[in-house]
Enzyme design. Structure first.
Site, mmCIF file in Angstrom:
data_model
loop_
_atom_site.group_PDB
_atom_site.id
_atom_site.type_symbol
_atom_site.label_atom_id
_atom_site.label_comp_id
_atom_site.label_asym_id
_atom_site.label_seq_id
_atom_site.Cartn_x
_atom_site.Cartn_y
_atom_site.Cartn_z
ATOM 1 C CG ASN A 9 -1.751 1.185 1.675
ATOM 2 O OD1 ASN A 9 -1.861 2.169 0.576
ATOM 3 N ND2 ASN A 9 -2.180 1.437 2.535
ATOM 4 C CD1 TRP A 10 3.751 1.133 -2.701
ATOM 5 C CD2 TRP A 10 4.087 2.471 -4.462
ATOM 6 N NE1 TRP A 10 4.879 0.856 -3.586
ATOM 7 C CE2 TRP A 10 4.988 1.524 -4.597
ATOM 8 C CE3 TRP A 10 4.168 3.634 -5.420
ATOM 9 C CZ2 TRP A 10 6.000 1.249 -5.700
ATOM 10 C CZ3 TRP A 10 5.042 3.540 -6.523
ATOM 11 C CH2 TRP A 10 5.947 2.433 -6.397
ATOM 12 C CE LYS A 11 -0.148 3.137 4.738
ATOM 13 N NZ LYS A 11 0.007 3.262 5.932
ATOM 14 C CG HIS A 93 -5.843 1.810 5.310
ATOM 15 N ND1 HIS A 93 -5.408 2.824 6.175
ATOM 16 C CD2 HIS A 93 -4.827 0.939 5.052
ATOM 17 C CE1 HIS A 93 -4.016 2.497 6.489
ATOM 18 N NE2 HIS A 93 -3.832 1.372 5.750
ATOM 19 C CD GLU A 95 -2.614 5.445 6.811
ATOM 20 O OE1 GLU A 95 -2.703 5.635 5.767
ATOM 21 O OE2 GLU A 95 -1.733 5.050 7.576
ATOM 22 C CD GLU A 163 -3.232 -2.510 7.388
ATOM 23 O OE1 GLU A 163 -1.996 -2.561 6.867
ATOM 24 O OE2 GLU A 163 -3.980 -1.683 7.215
ATOM 25 N N GLY A 169 2.808 2.165 10.733
ATOM 26 C CA GLY A 169 3.664 3.322 10.471
ATOM 27 C C GLY A 169 4.347 3.718 11.653
ATOM 28 C CB SER A 208 5.519 -1.850 11.905
ATOM 29 O OG SER A 208 4.949 -0.636 12.341
ATOM 30 N N GLY A 229 2.925 -1.164 4.118
ATOM 31 C CA GLY A 229 2.969 0.203 3.839
ATOM 32 C C GLY A 229 4.291 0.848 3.560
ATOM 33 N N GLY A 230 4.817 1.257 4.370
ATOM 34 C CA GLY A 230 6.318 2.011 4.413
ATOM 35 C C GLY A 230 7.220 0.963 3.411
HETATM 36 P P1 PGA Z 1 3.027 0.339 7.346
HETATM 37 O O1 PGA Z 1 1.591 0.478 7.155
HETATM 38 O O2 PGA Z 1 3.537 -1.047 7.013
HETATM 39 O O3 PGA Z 1 3.925 1.361 6.998
HETATM 40 O O4 PGA Z 1 2.940 0.000 9.105
HETATM 41 C C1 PGA Z 1 0.575 -0.734 6.685
HETATM 42 C C2 PGA Z 1 -0.518 -0.009 6.333
HETATM 43 O O5 PGA Z 1 -1.241 0.986 6.646
HETATM 44 O O6 PGA Z 1 -1.167 -0.911 5.440
#
Ligand code: PGA
Length: 248
Positions: A9-11, A93, A95, A163, A169, A208, A229-230
Site C-alpha cells: 500500500n503506497w498510500k 483502511h 486512515e 491492521e 507506521g 510495521s 505500507g512503508g
Molecule cells: P506500515 O503500513 O507497513 O507502514 O505500518 C501498513 C498499512 O497501513 O497498510
C-alpha cells in the site's frame, strides 16, 4: 484454501519516477508462487500497469466510491479502477476510517461496488491502542467484519487485512501471540458468517511489517500474507517480504 498474498500500500506516495523502483522489483516475481499486489495512488495505476506489462504483478486502488459514476468531485469509482488496470482495491483502511470518517456501512457499500465491478476487495479491520488496552480488540475487529462484509463474499472476491491501528507506521508490532489470537478469531468469525467459504479468504497481517520480522509473522497460523505500507515503497525491502512469504 486461502491464497498467499504480499500486498503493498503506497498510500500518498509515488510519482512517475517510481518506475525505477518497480523495475527493481520485477525480477523477483518469476521466482515466487505467492501473489504480489501493489496499490499505488490512483494517478499511477495505469502507469504501473504499463511498467509491469507481461509480469504477474497485480495492481490495486486504495479506495473507491460506492457509486459507479456521478457528481462526486474527487472520487473514483470501482469501474474506473478496472478501466485503469486494477484488479484489487483496499477498502476501509484505518486512515480512510479516521481521515474520512468511513463507517462499516460505508465500507460495506464500497465492497459491494468493488464486487460488482469485478475487483477483489481488500477489507481492513483493526483496533486502536485504547481499544486494545481496554481488552476490546476482538470485539472491535469482530464487529468491523460483521458490519463491513456484504452478502456474496468469497475467497475469490475478498481478502481481509488485520491492521492494528497502533502498529501502522509506528515500527511497533503486536506479539506473535497477539497476531495469532486475532487471526484465529477472524478465521472463526468468517466461518460463522460465511460458512465453509470462510476458510477460503486470505487473512493478511498489516502494521510495521519489514523484511526482518516477516518470516516470524508468516509462521503464525492463519496468517496468509501481509499488507505492507512503508516497506513496500522500496523494492529491496518489499522483495525481502515477498521472499519470506513464498518460503513460509
Ligand atoms: P506500515 O503500513 O507497513 O507502514 O505500518 C501498513 C498499512 O497501513 O497498510
Amino acid at each position: 484454501m486461502p491464497k498467499k498474498l504480499a500486498a503493498g500500500n503506497w498510500k500518498m506516495n509515488g510519482s512517475s519516477a517510481s518506475a525505477s523502483e518497480i523495475a527493481a522489483l520485477l525480477p523477483v516475481l518469476p521466482n515466487v508462487s505467492c501473489q504480489v499486489l501493489l496499490c499505488p495512488p490512483a494517478t499511477l495505476v495505469t502507469s504501473m500497469k504499463n511498467w509491469t506489462e507481461g509480469s504477474s504483478l497485480l495492481i490495486g486502488g486504495q479506495d473507491c466510491h460506492a457509486n459507479e459514476s456521478g457528481a462526486h468531485t474527487g472520487d473514483i469509482s470501482a469501474p474506473m479502477l478496472v478501466d485503469a488496470g486494477a484488479t484489487h482495491v483496499i477498502l476501509g483502511h484505518s486512515e480512510r476510517r479516521s481521515d474520512h470518517g468511513e463507517t462499516d456501512a460505508m465500507v460495506k457499500a464500497k465492497t459491494m461496488a468493488a464486487h460488482a465491478a469485478g475487483l477483489v476487495a481488500v477489507v481492513c479491520v483493526g483496533e486502536t491502542e485504547a481499544e486494545r488496552d481496554a481488552g476490546r480488540a476482538l470485539d472491535v475487529v469482530g464487529s468491523q467484519i460483521a458490519g463491513s462484509l456484504p452478502d456474496g463474499v468469497t475467497g475469490d472476491n475478498t481478502v481481509i487485512a488485520y491492521e492494528p491501528v497502533w502498529a501502522i507506521g509506528t515500527g511497533r508490532t503486536p506479539t506473535l501471540e497477539q497476531i495469532g489470537e486475532v487471526h484465529d478469531f477472524l478465521r472463526e468469525a468468517l466461518d460463522q458468517q460465511l460458512g465453509a467459504e470462510g476458510a477460503n479468504l486470505s487473512l493478511l497481517y498489516g502494521g510495521s511489517v519489514k523484511p526482518g520480522n516477516a518470516s516470524d509473522i508468516f509462521a503464525v497460523a492463519n496468517v496468509d500474507g501481509a499488507l505492507v505500507g512503508g516497506a513496500s515503497l522500496k523494492a529491496s525491502d518489499f522483495s525481502g517480504i515477498i521472499k519470506a512469504l513464498d518460503a513460509a
